[in-house]
Each structure stands twice: as C-alpha cells, then as structure tokens.
Design a protein around this motif. Sequence first.
Motif, PDB file in Angstrom:
ATOM      1  N   ASN A  13      83.776  25.922   6.519  1.00  0.00           N
ATOM      2  CA  ASN A  13      85.229  25.268   6.768  1.00  0.00           C
ATOM      3  C   ASN A  13      85.068  24.338   7.480  1.00  0.00           C
ATOM      4  OD1 ASN A  13      86.443  26.604   4.400  1.00  0.00           O
ATOM      5  ND2 ASN A  13      86.255  28.409   6.292  1.00  0.00           N
ATOM      6  N   ALA A  14      83.473  23.422   7.776  1.00  0.00           N
ATOM      7  CA  ALA A  14      83.097  22.591   8.964  1.00  0.00           C
ATOM      8  C   ALA A  14      83.594  21.364   8.230  1.00  0.00           C
ATOM      9  CB  ALA A  14      82.139  22.821   9.533  1.00  0.00           C
ATOM     10  N   PRO A  15      84.310  20.043   8.233  1.00  0.00           N
ATOM     11  CA  PRO A  15      84.217  19.177   8.079  1.00  0.00           C
ATOM     12  C   PRO A  15      83.223  18.000   7.606  1.00  0.00           C
ATOM     13  CG  PRO A  15      85.032  19.121  10.318  1.00  0.00           C
ATOM     14  CD  PRO A  15      84.679  20.202  10.496  1.00  0.00           C
ATOM     15  N   ILE A  16      81.799  18.473   8.615  1.00  0.00           N
ATOM     16  CA  ILE A  16      80.990  17.772   8.348  1.00  0.00           C
ATOM     17  C   ILE A  16      79.610  18.688   8.259  1.00  0.00           C
ATOM     18  CG2 ILE A  16      78.874  15.651   9.020  1.00  0.00           C
ATOM     19  CD1 ILE A  16      81.654  14.418   8.339  1.00  0.00           C
ATOM     20  N   ALA A  17      79.363  19.019   7.250  1.00  0.00           N
ATOM     21  CA  ALA A  17      78.065  19.489   6.618  1.00  0.00           C
ATOM     22  C   ALA A  17      77.161  19.038   7.189  1.00  0.00           C
ATOM     23  CB  ALA A  17      77.604  19.783   5.485  1.00  0.00           C
ATOM     24  N   ASP A  18      75.921  20.069   8.067  1.00  0.00           N
ATOM     25  CA  ASP A  18      75.234  19.696   9.089  1.00  0.00           C
ATOM     26  C   ASP A  18      75.245  19.329   9.902  1.00  0.00           C
ATOM     27  OD1 ASP A  18      73.194  20.813   6.405  1.00  0.00           O
ATOM     28  OD2 ASP A  18      73.090  18.805   5.646  1.00  0.00           O
ATOM     29  N   SER A  19      76.281  20.246  10.581  1.00  0.00           N
ATOM     30  CA  SER A  19      76.414  19.466  12.361  1.00  0.00           C
ATOM     31  C   SER A  19      76.380  20.277  12.986  1.00  0.00           C
ATOM     32  CB  SER A  19      77.259  18.633  11.807  1.00  0.00           C
ATOM     33  OG  SER A  19      78.952  19.550  11.226  1.00  0.00           O
TER      34      SER A  19
END
Length: 66
Positions: A13-19
């Motif tokens: 559920n992170a807004p930006i993937a791969d961060s």
Amino acid sequence: MAGLWQFNPCTANAPIADSFGFILVLANYTNIDDTYLWRYQLGFSKGVYVRWKINADGVWSAWAKL
C-alpha cells in the motif's frame, strides 16, 4: 499503530513503488474504534504523501502528494 515506521520496496500500500523512507502515523486517541488516523509517507527522493482514515472500520483515503 501510531509511531514512526520504515518502509521499503516490499511494503504493501505504498503510494510509490520501489521506494524507501519512513511512514509517520498520527492518531488523535488511543481507542482504535473512535480514532482519526493520518499516515505521512516521507520517501527518499520520491516526495511526501498523506492519507487518512476515520475509525477502525473506516476506509483509507487515496494517497495525496503534498
């Protein structure tokens, strides 16, 4: 639930993937059934995002970039 948490590319559920970064969770009360919750995602080089939820059975809002 309230506190400062780390996240990585595997975090759901992170807004930006791969961060990578931190999620700051704020609550107005300790009773989860009657609580307003805010989550601030502070990502490294990806920006700052926020979402919120009212009460345990509430639905999380969409992530909004600040």
